[in-house]
Write an enzyme that holds these catalytic residues in place. Structure first.
Site, PDB file in Angstrom:
ATOM      1  N   ASP A 127     -10.650  -3.781  -4.855  1.00 39.93           N
ATOM      2  CA  ASP A 127      -9.834  -2.722  -4.277  1.00 39.93           C
ATOM      3  C   ASP A 127      -9.717  -1.560  -5.247  1.00 39.93           C
ATOM      4  O   ASP A 127      -9.220  -1.729  -6.364  1.00 39.93           O
ATOM      5  CB  ASP A 127      -8.444  -3.278  -3.942  1.00 39.93           C
ATOM      6  CG  ASP A 127      -7.479  -2.240  -3.395  1.00 39.93           C
ATOM      7  OD1 ASP A 127      -7.924  -1.134  -3.036  1.00 39.93           O
ATOM      8  OD2 ASP A 127      -6.273  -2.533  -3.318  1.00 39.93           O
ATOM      9  N   SER A 176       0.835  -1.197   0.000  1.00 39.39           N
ATOM     10  CA  SER A 176       0.000   0.000   0.000  1.00 39.39           C
ATOM     11  C   SER A 176       0.878   1.258   0.000  1.00 39.39           C
ATOM     12  O   SER A 176       1.688   1.435  -0.909  1.00 39.39           O
ATOM     13  CB  SER A 176      -0.957  -0.033   1.188  1.00 39.39           C
ATOM     14  OG  SER A 176      -1.998   0.905   1.031  1.00 39.39           O
ATOM     15  N   HIS A 191      -8.601  -4.681  -0.256  1.00 38.09           N
ATOM     16  CA  HIS A 191      -7.355  -3.963   0.020  1.00 38.09           C
ATOM     17  C   HIS A 191      -6.815  -4.317   1.404  1.00 38.09           C
ATOM     18  O   HIS A 191      -7.559  -4.441   2.373  1.00 38.09           O
ATOM     19  CB  HIS A 191      -7.572  -2.447  -0.053  1.00 38.09           C
ATOM     20  CG  HIS A 191      -6.301  -1.671   0.117  1.00 38.09           C
ATOM     21  ND1 HIS A 191      -5.412  -1.485  -0.914  1.00 38.09           N
ATOM     22  CD2 HIS A 191      -5.758  -1.073   1.201  1.00 38.09           C
ATOM     23  CE1 HIS A 191      -4.381  -0.790  -0.484  1.00 38.09           C
ATOM     24  NE2 HIS A 191      -4.557  -0.534   0.811  1.00 38.09           N
TER      25      HIS A 191
END
Length: 300
Positions: free
Chosen positions: A234, A136, A264
């Site tokens: 996501d 991320s 996610h």
């Protein structure tokens, strides 16, 4: 199974964990070193996620992933990079943006510094066996650091990015992804929220002035082979997919995998089968030379 095989597997599962404090570019920098019970076959410098503002070494995306990779023979250096000051209103893109506190390039420089340290720290992994990666926002930091390392002439074996924030502005969704995001209660990373998060990382709304802040859309030629792992449901998947396409267009060997049925941050969901599948894919990428390809010379 023979006794020798049983002993070998048990040794591989033993992981030694030790915290170290480095004299980093912005003061003390804590890293956590995960050493396999057998001779490591590769090294990884890893950055957890958390929107640049949250997360720590103890979250599963940090600690759990590192332990399981170390059990597979990868020596992992997990980086406690400095977190940026959170913005006050995460609901809309008009959230206040403050220039004070920790901002870019501090976390990016710390991840790159940790990579340089790991290569020269005599941890039992040859300098040419080190990869850099993150998840991320940590994927953003690792990708930006990979550009910085390329420009400094520092060899990187590979880059490993899990559902990364690669672009300042979120690329458009495909119809398939748009339908999946629309079905998620509350959506998933709407573009105004992503832009607010990213502007907060920069400390202003003028957009990135350095290629190391958001590597999407930058000159990616000459980067090391890269594995981009995305979550299925996501909103940030469009960034990972676009970045993989940009890498391929720049002549970089790239592997793109979408982990089916995940949302996610699925590396933070140890109970989800997609988490185990993804970590197994990551371990294979890091330990199996046949998957990698090579770092090619930049195209003219």
């Amino acid at each position: 199974m023979t006794t020798t095989e049983t002993t070998s597997q048990a040794a591989a599962a033993v992981v030694a964990v030790a915290d170290r404090v480095l004299d980093g570019p912005h003061g003390d920098l804590r890293v956590r070193v995960y050493t396999p019970g057998t001779t490591p076959v590769a090294g990884l410098v890893w950055a957890h996620g958390g929107g640049f503002m949250h997360g720590d070494l103890d979250m599963h995306e940090g600690d759990g992933v590192a332990r399981r990779l170390a059990a597979a023979g990868v020596l992992v250096v997990s980086v406690e990079y400095r977190l940026v000051t959170p913005f006050e209103d995460a609901a809309v893109g008009g959230a206040p943006v403050r220039g004070d506190g920790v901002r870019f390039p501090v976390p990016s420089e710390e991840v790159g510094f940790a990579f340089d340290w790991a290569r020269g720290a005599d941890l039992g992994v040859a300098p040419d066996r080190w990869s850099i990666g993150g998840a991320s926002a940590g994927g953003n930091l690792a990708a930006g650091a990979s550009l910085r390392l390329r420009d400094a002439g520092t060899p990187v074996r590979s880059t490993l990015l899990a559902y990364p924030v690669a672009h300042h502005a979120l690329p458009a969704h495909s119809p398939e992804l748009a339908a999946k995001v629309a079905a998620i209660p509350g959506g998933s990373f709407p573009p105004p929220l992503v832009l607010a998060m990213n502007d907060n990382y920069l400390g202003h709304r003028e957009g990135p002035t350095s290629p190391y802040a958001f590597p999407g859309g930058q000159d990616l030629r000459g980067l090391a082979p890269t594995f981009v792992l995305t979550s299925d449901h996501d909103g940030l998947r469009s960034s990972g997919e676009a970045y993989a396409s940009e890498l391929a267009a720049a002549g970089v060997d790239v592997l793109l995998v979408r982990e089916d049925g995940t949302t996610h941050g699925h590396l933070n969901q140890p109970e989800h089968p997609g988490c185990a599948r993804s970590i197994a894919r990551m371990a294979a990428w890091l330990t199996t030379d046949a998957l990698l390809g090579t770092t090619h010379e930049p195209s003219p």
